[in-house]
Motif scaffolding. Structure first.
Motif, PDB file in Angstrom:
ATOM      1  N   THR A  20       0.325   0.046  -7.840  1.00  0.00           N
ATOM      2  CA  THR A  20       0.505  -0.837  -6.696  1.00  0.00           C
ATOM      3  C   THR A  20       2.001  -0.931  -6.448  1.00  0.00           C
ATOM      4  N   SER A  21       2.432  -0.437  -5.283  1.00  0.00           N
ATOM      5  CA  SER A  21       3.854  -0.444  -4.938  1.00  0.00           C
ATOM      6  C   SER A  21       4.050  -1.145  -3.606  1.00  0.00           C
ATOM      7  N   HIS A  22       5.176  -1.881  -3.479  1.00  0.00           N
ATOM      8  CA  HIS A  22       5.425  -2.679  -2.285  1.00  0.00           C
ATOM      9  C   HIS A  22       6.665  -2.181  -1.548  1.00  0.00           C
ATOM     10  N   THR A  71       3.886  -2.081   3.927  1.00  0.00           N
ATOM     11  CA  THR A  71       4.074  -3.138   2.931  1.00  0.00           C
ATOM     12  C   THR A  71       3.616  -2.748   1.535  1.00  0.00           C
ATOM     13  N   SER A  72       2.656  -1.795   1.413  1.00  0.00           N
ATOM     14  CA  SER A  72       2.214  -1.447   0.056  1.00  0.00           C
ATOM     15  C   SER A  72       1.438  -0.148   0.027  1.00  0.00           C
ATOM     16  N   ARG A  74      -1.556   1.558  -2.735  1.00  0.00           N
ATOM     17  CA  ARG A  74      -2.426   1.265  -3.876  1.00  0.00           C
ATOM     18  C   ARG A  74      -3.418   2.392  -4.039  1.00  0.00           C
TER      19      ARG A  74
END
Length: 452
Positions: A20-22, A71-72, A74
């Motif tokens: 999970t990266s933002h 924004t992200s 996943r």
């Protein structure tokens, strides 16, 4: 030293981390009105091994867009019963477990439910975080597997799909839900063999099934071959037409030339007939089941319901696959079809990656190329306004061999010759996979999306 299978190396190889990266970096500008998830499913064997590319455990990759920002990112495995408990589709007595399989082929949304699909299993529900919430059998009413290519009617909101069996008849069952997601129709279709039926067609008035000569071979299955299907030249190729207003009525069959079709871009009613566009293979797995793939190209089939004849016409000779349209025109006369030029199977040599936009009314084709070593996947259409068939964008994961990573690339569907509108850089590569969807947030007005 054992050489890894082609579907386990390069960008066909699985990734091992669920991330999970933002606040993803972006080159260009994400259109400000795009708020939602781009999701795509594909095989990613969780033990880093599978017998065939088609059989790896499903993994869904998602990129979240909000008001001009990425924004992200996943990615999550679909944790079905095969993933969690090593369940088998068939046990040693031939009993079928509808919760077992790969769940690796597509991801769609209907009636507020996000479903991970593959044709051997029940659909699996996904949460907004892409966690697996369990198998979905429509309140106990669905008693077959579900195709990975259901069709949503843009007029009624109904979801149309089918389920196939392999060992015992009936081998084909047609299903329909209402707009609320309640299963309302299930009818067996007799007289169909155990063929590999992957997709079908929907129009405003008809459902069209493709009964084609790639058949289940029990001897191959017993011998342990990973893909137990083969080309059978003695099995007639035909189309089955069912009226939507009479779902339990007669299925009319129309002969066509032998071929195989994985994917149907679209179909519509026209005069006294039905017009289908298909990605057609002249044959499949005649000598090497599960590995040999000839050139596939865009064709048009016109079914004359009065004379009983089908006219077959090749529209282009380029090798292409993974067709998509503006889904708001499913079953209607969609003018544009978007396809991918890329290595579509691990035993194919890499080719310069491109998206193609076919104008089905004029016959013209436009192209977007991604440059050396950059290979796109299927491109989903994201509308820019409230007019079905109007302006919009194509979204595709693009693998970059020079960095061994992937980007989500957004291009203007109406101007494929222009540079990408946005390139969203992901924290890891996305292995080659199958099908995905742009899922705008509920309540988002398409007219609010705008061009930027």
């Amino acid at each position: 030293m054992t050489t890894p299978a082609p579907h386990l190396v390069g960008n066909f190889a699985p990734v091992v981390d669920e991330l999970t990266s933002h606040d993803l970096p972006v080159t260009g500008s994400v259109p400000r009105g795009l708020t939602g998830w781009y999701l795509r499913n594909g095989p990613n064997p969780h033990e880093a091994a599978s017998a065939h590319w088609f059989l790896g455990s499903g993994m869904v990759h998602g990129v979240r867009l909000e008001a001009g920002r990425a924004t992200s990112y996943r990615n999550r495995w679909v944790r079905n019963s095969t993933f969690t408990d090593d369940a088998m589709v068939y046990d040693e007595l031939g009993n079928r477990d509808l919760t077992a399989g790969a769940s690796n082929t597509s991801v769609v949304r209907h009636a507020g439910r996000v479903l991970a699909l593959s044709e051997s299993t029940l659909p699996y529900l996904l949460t907004p975080e892409l966690d697996t919430a369990g198998a979905h059998d429509f309140g106990g009413k669905l008693r077959t597997a579900m195709t990975a290519h259901p069709k949503t009617c843009p007029t009624t909101g109904e979801l149309h799909f089918f389920g196939c069996g392999m060992l015992t008849a009936p081998y084909l069952t047609y299903h329909r839900t209402n707009a609320a997601g309640e299963l309302t129709v299930s009818r067996d279709i007799t007289g169909v063999g155990s063929t590999m039926m992957h997709d079908f067609a929907l129009t405003a008035e008809h459902v069209v099934f493709m009964d084609l000569p790639v058949v289940f071979d029990v001897e191959r299955a017993i011998s342990g071959l990973p893909m137990p299907y083969r080309w059978d030249p003695s099995y007639a190729a035909r189309l089955g037409v069912l009226r939507r207003d009479d779902p339990h009525g007669e299925v009319r069959w129309f002969d066509i030339d032998p071929c195989y079709v994985f994917h149907v871009p679209n179909a519509h009613d026209e005069g006294d007939g039905i017009v289908l566009s298909v990605i057609r293979y002249p044959e499949l797995w005649r000598t090497d089941s599960g590995e040999a793939y000839p050139v596939a190209s865009l064709w048009r089939w016109t079914v004359n319901l009065t004379t009983g004849k089908v006219t077959e016409e090749q529209l282009d000779d380029r090798n292409t696959e993974f067709p998509r349209i503006d889904d708001r025109l499913a079953g209607l006369d969609a003018r544009h079809v978007h396809t991918v030029v890329a290595a579509s199977h691990p035993r194919h040599d890499p080719v310069p990656g491109a998206l193609l936009r076919y104008d089905m009314h004029t016959g013209s084709v436009t192209e977007h190329t991604f440059g050396p070593g950059r290979i796109p996947s299927e491109a989903a259409f994201a509308p820019a306004d409230d007019r079905p068939g109007g302006e919009g964008w194509l979204m595709t994961f693009v693998y970059d061999a020079s960095t061994d990573k992937s980007d989500l690339v957004i291009v203007d569907a109406g101007d494929l010759g222009a540079p990408p509108v946005a390139t969203i850089h992901l924290p890891q590569r996305v292995p080659y996979g199958f099908h995905g969807s742009w899922l705008p947030d509920p309540g988002t007005r398409v007219g609010d999306v705008g061009r930027r």
